[in-house]
Design a protein around this motif. Sequence first.
Motif, PDB file in Angstrom:
ATOM      1  N   ALA B   4      46.482   4.276  21.758  1.00  0.00           N
ATOM      2  CA  ALA B   4      45.330   4.831  21.450  1.00  0.00           C
ATOM      3  C   ALA B   4      45.190   5.238  20.022  1.00  0.00           C
ATOM      4  CB  ALA B   4      45.078   5.856  22.213  1.00  0.00           C
ATOM      5  N   THR B   5      43.891   5.548  19.625  1.00  0.00           N
ATOM      6  CA  THR B   5      43.903   6.187  18.290  1.00  0.00           C
ATOM      7  C   THR B   5      42.863   7.446  18.032  1.00  0.00           C
ATOM      8  OG1 THR B   5      43.902   3.809  17.556  1.00  0.00           O
ATOM      9  CG2 THR B   5      43.380   5.288  15.810  1.00  0.00           C
ATOM     10  N   GLN B   6      43.285   8.323  17.342  1.00  0.00           N
ATOM     11  CA  GLN B   6      42.548   9.431  16.776  1.00  0.00           C
ATOM     12  C   GLN B   6      42.259   9.229  15.491  1.00  0.00           C
ATOM     13  OE1 GLN B   6      45.079  12.587  18.209  1.00  0.00           O
ATOM     14  NE2 GLN B   6      43.755  13.053  20.048  1.00  0.00           N
ATOM     15  N   ILE B   7      40.877   9.140  15.412  1.00  0.00           N
ATOM     16  CA  ILE B   7      40.452   9.069  13.751  1.00  0.00           C
ATOM     17  C   ILE B   7      39.831  10.279  13.077  1.00  0.00           C
ATOM     18  CG2 ILE B   7      39.045   7.596  12.148  1.00  0.00           C
ATOM     19  CD1 ILE B   7      38.950   5.439  14.336  1.00  0.00           C
ATOM     20  N   VAL B   8      40.431  10.917  12.143  1.00  0.00           N
ATOM     21  CA  VAL B   8      40.037  11.871  11.746  1.00  0.00           C
ATOM     22  C   VAL B   8      39.303  11.709  10.218  1.00  0.00           C
ATOM     23  CG1 VAL B   8      40.565  14.353  10.925  1.00  0.00           C
ATOM     24  CG2 VAL B   8      41.847  13.282  12.614  1.00  0.00           C
ATOM     25  N   MET B   9      38.049  12.051  10.148  1.00  0.00           N
ATOM     26  CA  MET B   9      37.451  11.896   8.838  1.00  0.00           C
ATOM     27  C   MET B   9      37.909  12.888   7.998  1.00  0.00           C
ATOM     28  SD  MET B   9      33.377  11.157   9.414  1.00  0.00           S
ATOM     29  CE  MET B   9      32.928   9.943  10.541  1.00  0.00           C
ATOM     30  N   THR B  12      40.123  11.405   1.992  1.00  0.00           N
ATOM     31  CA  THR B  12      40.563  10.027   1.838  1.00  0.00           C
ATOM     32  C   THR B  12      39.931   9.072   2.475  1.00  0.00           C
ATOM     33  OG1 THR B  12      42.173  10.028   3.833  1.00  0.00           O
ATOM     34  CG2 THR B  12      42.933  11.128   1.775  1.00  0.00           C
ATOM     35  N   GLY B  13      38.828   9.229   3.148  1.00  0.00           N
ATOM     36  CA  GLY B  13      38.104   8.354   4.098  1.00  0.00           C
ATOM     37  C   GLY B  13      38.380   8.835   5.685  1.00  0.00           C
ATOM     38  N   ASP B  14      39.350   8.367   6.232  1.00  0.00           N
ATOM     39  CA  ASP B  14      39.967   8.855   7.189  1.00  0.00           C
ATOM     40  C   ASP B  14      41.407   8.955   7.507  1.00  0.00           C
ATOM     41  OD1 ASP B  14      40.915   6.324   8.859  1.00  0.00           O
ATOM     42  OD2 ASP B  14      38.608   5.680   8.052  1.00  0.00           O
ATOM     43  N   THR B  15      42.078   9.445   8.456  1.00  0.00           N
ATOM     44  CA  THR B  15      43.505   9.617   8.874  1.00  0.00           C
ATOM     45  C   THR B  15      43.508   9.220  10.145  1.00  0.00           C
ATOM     46  OG1 THR B  15      43.778  11.128   7.186  1.00  0.00           O
ATOM     47  CG2 THR B  15      45.626  10.548   8.622  1.00  0.00           C
ATOM     48  N   ARG B  16      44.406   8.108  10.424  1.00  0.00           N
ATOM     49  CA  ARG B  16      44.511   7.681  12.023  1.00  0.00           C
ATOM     50  C   ARG B  16      45.611   8.087  12.693  1.00  0.00           C
ATOM     51  NH1 ARG B  16      40.962   2.645  12.457  1.00  0.00           N
ATOM     52  NH2 ARG B  16      39.437   3.158  10.719  1.00  0.00           N
ATOM     53  N   HIS B  17      45.822   8.494  13.605  1.00  0.00           N
ATOM     54  CA  HIS B  17      46.950   8.931  14.362  1.00  0.00           C
ATOM     55  C   HIS B  17      46.793   8.134  15.812  1.00  0.00           C
ATOM     56  CE1 HIS B  17      47.323  12.547  12.013  1.00  0.00           C
ATOM     57  NE2 HIS B  17      45.955  12.623  12.117  1.00  0.00           N
TER      58      HIS B  17
END
Lengths: 352, 75
Positions: B4-9, B12-17
Motif C-alpha cells: 500500500a502507498t501513502q502519498i504526501v504532497m 518536492t511534488g510528493d513523498t511516497r511511503h
Amino acid sequence: MDALLRQAEEHLGIFLRVRGRDAPRRIHNIRVSREWLDDLLTLTFEFEERRHFRFHVSLYDLRRSRLPPPHIVERELDRLHYRLLRDHLEHVEMRACRRRYEAALRCTAGPNEVAYLRSRMDAELEQIRSSITRTTFQISEDLLRGDAYTATAVSEQSALTIEMMRDAMRRMECGVPDRDFRLVGPDGRVWQNERDFYGFYAGAQRSLFETPNFFGIDFAADEQAEKKAAKLLRDWLSPAQLAEYERDSSFTVTGGATGIRYRIRQGRQQNIEELDAKGRAVRVLCFLPDGGLATGDVMLAQKIALETNEHYALQVANRFPVEPFVDFPFDLRAGAENYLPERHSWMSGRWS
Amino acid sequence: MAMATQIVMDHTGDTRHEFDPKKADELKAAEERFRELTGLGFTASERIGPGETQLLREFKPDAQETIFFPRLKGG
C-alpha cells in the motif's frame, strides 16, 4: 474633494519626509484605473509638479469593504477614497504580518509555541488595525522623480517582497532550512534556486529605491516538483477528465455535496470556475492547499476537495466575479456616476 | 495484497511511503503517519477507482492508495 487631496498630500508628505525625501507640493488630481488582467485598482495621485504616485487596491478587499451605495456624489467619492486607502493599508500590513507568522508557524511543532505565536500574531494584527493611519507605502524614487507613466508602479507586492526576504533571512539566521525560491523581475528575468538571501535582499533594496524596477517573489516548486505533480495529477484524473485536461488544459469536476459542476483550469490561484447548467462560468473560486505546492498538486487537491469535501472547500474559498466589476478608467472628478451603472452590484450592496 | 502507498504532497511534488499491510509494524507506522498528518491539518483521501476518491477521516488499513494534501486556504 479638496479636503481629500490635502489629506492625501499630508499622508504622502509624512511618508516621504521620514525617508528624507522632499514632500510633494500639491496634488491636483486622483485618477482611478483598473488593471485589465488582474483584480487590482490603481489609484494615481497627480502632483502639480508632474510627479505621480500610484498604489494598488485589491478589488477583493474593495468588495469586502461594503462601500456606501447608491448615489455617487463627491462626498461619497471622498468616502470611497478613504475606504480604499484604509483597506489598502490594512491589506498590505496585515497580510505581511500574517505571512511572517505563518512562516514561523510552519517551522514550529510544539502546541505551546504554536499557541504563543498565534496569540502574538493576533496582538500584532490588532495593533496594526488600530494604528492604520500610518502610511507605509513602498515607493520608488523614480516614481517621484520622473514621469510615472514610464516608471514601474510600486504595488503591495513590493512590501511583501521585502517582508518575505526579511523573513527568509530570519529563517536562515535561525538555521531553518528554507525551500528554494525564485525571484521574478518586472523585466521577466527569473532567478531560481538561488540561496543567497542577503544578495537578493540587497538587490531588492537597490531595486526598490534606486531603480524603477521592483521584484516579485514567489515561493516556487522547482521544475522536478512540477513534473512529479503533473504526473500525479494525470494518474488521479478520471479518463474523461484526463482527456479534457489534455485537450483544454482544464477539466470538470462535480461537487460531491451539491452536484454543481466546476471547471479547474491550469493554475494555482483563481483557477476554479463554478458553472451553471449550460456550462457557463458564474463565478471564480479560489482556494488551494497551504505550502507552496506545485501546480499539479494544487489542481489535484482542488479536485479531491470539491468531489469529497465540497462544503469545506466552499467555506474556505474566496469568490470573485467572472465579469469585470466596473468600467474603469474614469476620473474621480469627472462625474463618475456616469461610469458606474446600477448593474454593478458592488455599489448597490448586492455583491455575492 | 500488494504494498500500500501513502502519498504526501509537499514542495518536492510528493513523498511516497510504501508499507505492507500484512506486517504489523509497518501498518502501525502507517497509522501513526496518518494520525500525524491529519493532526497537522492534512486531508486524507483514498483512491477508490479511476478518478474517484473518498475522504478518510480515520485510518483505513486496507486502503491501497491514500493521498494527503495540506490544509486548504482561501487564495
